[in-house]
Structures are given as structure tokens and as C-alpha cells.
Design an enzyme around this catalytic site. Sequence first.
Site, mmCIF file in Angstrom:
data_model
loop_
_atom_site.group_PDB
_atom_site.id
_atom_site.type_symbol
_atom_site.label_atom_id
_atom_site.label_comp_id
_atom_site.label_asym_id
_atom_site.label_seq_id
_atom_site.Cartn_x
_atom_site.Cartn_y
_atom_site.Cartn_z
ATOM 1 N N CYS A 1 -19.335 18.213 44.674
ATOM 2 C CA CYS A 1 -18.448 19.104 45.426
ATOM 3 C C CYS A 1 -19.258 20.011 46.342
ATOM 4 C CB CYS A 1 -17.615 19.945 44.460
ATOM 5 S SG CYS A 1 -16.548 21.147 45.299
ATOM 6 N N CYS B 1 -16.544 28.112 44.875
ATOM 7 C CA CYS B 1 -15.245 28.040 44.204
ATOM 8 C C CYS B 1 -15.336 28.546 42.773
ATOM 9 C CB CYS B 1 -14.730 26.608 44.228
ATOM 10 S SG CYS B 1 -13.294 26.299 43.173
ATOM 11 N N CYS C 1 -15.402 24.596 38.662
ATOM 12 C CA CYS C 1 -16.113 23.604 37.838
ATOM 13 C C CYS C 1 -17.489 24.167 37.495
ATOM 14 C CB CYS C 1 -16.246 22.275 38.587
ATOM 15 S SG CYS C 1 -14.678 21.451 38.873
ATOM 16 N N GLN D 1 0.712 18.826 29.500
ATOM 17 C CA GLN D 1 -0.751 18.744 29.505
ATOM 18 C C GLN D 1 -1.244 18.176 30.833
ATOM 19 O OE1 GLN D 1 -2.849 19.909 27.382
ATOM 20 N NE2 GLN D 1 -1.855 20.061 25.385
ATOM 21 N N TYR E 1 4.358 26.618 17.505
ATOM 22 C CA TYR E 1 4.069 26.676 18.943
ATOM 23 C C TYR E 1 4.312 25.293 19.553
ATOM 24 C CZ TYR E 1 1.352 30.672 17.117
ATOM 25 O OH TYR E 1 0.942 31.812 16.457
ATOM 26 N N GLU F 1 9.221 27.444 18.232
ATOM 27 C CA GLU F 1 8.685 27.902 19.517
ATOM 28 C C GLU F 1 9.494 29.120 19.955
ATOM 29 O OE1 GLU F 1 7.034 28.839 22.752
ATOM 30 O OE2 GLU F 1 6.198 26.980 21.942
ATOM 31 N N ASP G 1 -0.501 24.614 17.528
ATOM 32 C CA ASP G 1 -1.201 24.541 18.813
ATOM 33 C C ASP G 1 -0.920 25.839 19.563
ATOM 34 O OD1 ASP G 1 -2.439 23.880 21.166
ATOM 35 O OD2 ASP G 1 -1.056 22.271 21.711
ATOM 36 N N CYS H 1 -7.406 25.392 22.159
ATOM 37 C CA CYS H 1 -8.090 25.313 23.457
ATOM 38 C C CYS H 1 -9.181 26.356 23.569
ATOM 39 C CB CYS H 1 -7.081 25.455 24.600
ATOM 40 S SG CYS H 1 -6.228 27.052 24.612
#
Length: 492
Positions: free
Chosen positions: A111, A117, A120, A322, A351, A372, A420, A447
Site C-alpha cells: 500500500c 493511513c 494496516c 462479520q 450477546y 441480546e 461473544d 475480539c
Amino acid sequence: MRGPEAAPSSPLARERGECTRRPLCGTLIPMSRQETAQSPVRPGQEISVTVHGLGSSGEGVARYEGLTIFVPGGAPGDRLLARVAEVKKNYARAALVAVEEPSPDRVAPPCPVVAECGGCQLQHIAYGAQLRLKRQQVVDALERLGKLSGVTVHPTLGMEDPWHYRNKAQFPVGWRSGRVIAGFFAPGTHRIVDIEQCDIQHPLGNRIMAEVKALAGRYGVRIYDERTHTGVLRHVLARVGRGTGEAMAVLVTNGPDFPHGEVIARELMARIPALVSVVQNINPARTNVVLGRESRVLAGRGHITDYIGDLKFNISPVSFFQVNPAQTEVLYGKALEYAGLTGGETVVDLYCGIGTISLFLARQCREVIGIEWVEEAVADARENARRNEVHNARFIAGDAAVEMPRLAEEGVRADVIVLDPPRKGCDEPVLEAIAAVAPRRVVYVSCNPASLARDLGRLAGMGYRTVEVQPVDMFPHTAHVECVARVERVDG
């Protein structure tokens, strides 16, 4: 993370709803007299350091006379010349000036704006090394934050082709030097880095962004200025169905008025045959949140369709889905394996969002109950169950800490609990409710290794043992790593 999304600096941060406001590493921040006296470095000083690890945000970690130095763009094994930018009591941040001796794992990032940016953070590191470093991030979190030992952490499951995997992109739009620009915010700012394409986005997402820029310029669409809160076009959101090839363009405007909006929508669909939906989303608020509450279909239909495995989902502009469906199948497959279902279990999915994991599990157990707190997501989960003809899944809108004891009072016995949670992890009452229900097994999808380790440490004090953790690389070339943990009741 489910719910409204902010407009932060990187593609993944934007997906998680985070807004990064850290000072830029090139910004000189004055130290207090006490910090100056105690620190071996000062702002503006150039130092030579060797990187020995990565920080949680993907920056290189080095030591200088005993002080921890964070250097964005550093790779473990690099010898760097760095300029100190910010000094704190226990650490400093520095900007990379030159690579004096490169790490064997350093590669040339493809990139052209990767440094500007900031989305990444790991493009300069060979992909195999990225996977090893992400596993180590999980190991370190479990040991240091969770105070856990003896946990098996498997090698990170990566992608065969770790490019063009994102099925969703949100591009802020701006005006510079007499033309329309779009891209991503530079780290810690709202300055747009104009791009031609992003190598981790699906090509259709890049194409939508480019065509909207061209058409907005052609029709003289007034571009939003957040300083004055004037103008029309704020963001372009692109969504792509990996399994179907369908694409959606969402044009976020500062109010309901959108001159030439329908004409632009029709031209977009004519230029991009895969585009089946063009939607105007109205967001008149002074906010970092990208999407507003009201949407109008300008052309085509109001949703696209995609699959996870053989499960079918309709995706609207505001749906949580996702962003890497290929790795989602890997992640959910591992969650299913860790659940150890034999067909007779009752599973509670906390969740649960729009029910993606619940529907995966439902085919191999007696019943799934999804909980949820977002009512709109629960409505989507019920519709997804109907669409996929899954009849042994039911969904409850409410707080897991409240609903789980209520289910227990009704005589529901949870054999397995799957959770999750958002990036911040679980609130203490939810973990206490899990322990009170006493499932024989807990499958924790996370995550964020830090909040995962903290919560697993809490569960250890409630009679549960973490047996193994599987890292999954959902977001190649970024610092983020997803995990699935298998947790067993000690007396189970």
C-alpha cells in the site's frame, strides 16, 4: 461490537465503533519537570533502539536505558533510528526515522499510503510472522492479565490469501484542491487520506468508492464539512456479499435533501452490474457515528444477501455482519467444536446479535436460546431463524445478567454457554450469572485478548478452568486477533 459505529482512523476501528484520539507520534508533547528529571529521553531526541515485540495496537516495542519505547512501524528484530515524540512516566512514544538494520520478517508493504493511513499496522511484517506474533499476544495476555498458566494456545489460523477480505468499508468523503476525495482518517485525526483503493477491501467496495467520487464531482454534490456542519455527502459505505457477489452502496447525507441522489443511484447501478442496492442514509447529527436512524432506498432493494456456511442472511445498511465471512466460518467451526455438542444439549448464546452463532449451533443440539440487549438485532435473529428453517432456536431481548437467572427459575438448564461480547468484554454480573447457572462448558469468542484474559481470570475464581484457546486471524495486516476459548467447570 454491535450498534452505532464511529468514524475513527482505521477500517477495523471503524468496524468496532472505536474512535482513536491518541496524539500522533510525530507530535511533540511537553513533559513535566518531574518526568524530565526521571526519564532517560526527551521529546525531539533521536535514539537507536532494537524492537523486541509488538504492542496491542501493533506498534514496535523496544527498550532504551530501561524505558519502554513504542515505535509505530517497527518490526520485532528491527534496529531503528527513532525520534522521541511523547514521554510518560513509564514509557515513551517515538516516530520511526530510519531502519538501520531490518528484521528478517520485514517486507515492503504494497500500500502506498500505509504509513499515512495507519489502518494496516502490520503490512510491513511477513504474514507468517504476523500469525506468530498474534499468538504471542494471546499468550502474553493470558499470563500477564489473566494470571493463567497451563493453557494451550494453538497456532493462529490464518488465510491462504490475506488480501481483499473485507466485505464492508466506510469511507469518509471530503473536498480538497477542487476535487472530491475519499479514504480513511489518518490516525488520531479527522484528516482524510485520499486513496485509490484499499488492498484489504473487496474490489467491489473500492469500485463503489471510486465511482461515487466521480459522480459526486460530476453532479456538483456539496461535500460535508464537519467543522461548519454544512454540505450534503458525508460517507460512502460499501457492503458486499462474498457468497452471492451482490453489492450495496450507502450514501450518508447530512439531511434528507440529496440533489441528484436518485440519478446518481441509477448511474451507479448502470456502472456496477453487481450493485443491487443503493440507499441514502440520513445522519444530520454532529457526531462521529457514521450512520443515522433513517434510510431510504434510492435504487434497487434495501438489502443484500450473503451466506456463512449454508446459512443465508439478509444484510441491511445497519445490520451487524462479520466483515470476513471466510474466517467467520473458521471461527464458528472452532466454537462448534469446543461446544462438544452431542444433540441433546441446551445451549445459551449470550450477546447473540443477529443469531449467526446460534444458528450454527442449533443443528447439533436440542435447543439454543439467544440473549441480546439490542431489540433490533433480536428481531433480525428471529427472521434469520425463520429464513433458514431453524425451529429449535429462540431469542430473548434483554440483559444477560437478568435473563439467565430468569431462565433458571423457569427450569431451563444450560449445558453449554457460548458468549461473544463486545470488545470491552463481559460485565462482572454476567460472569457471576454464568457461574450461578453452572454450565459444564463455556465457549468464549473474543475480539480482544486483553478483555478475554481478564474475564477468563475471573471465571477461574468462580470454578472454571480454561483448557485451550484458538486464535483466528479475522483481520490480516492489522493488530487485531480473534480468539475462541474452551472453558470447563472444574467439578464437571
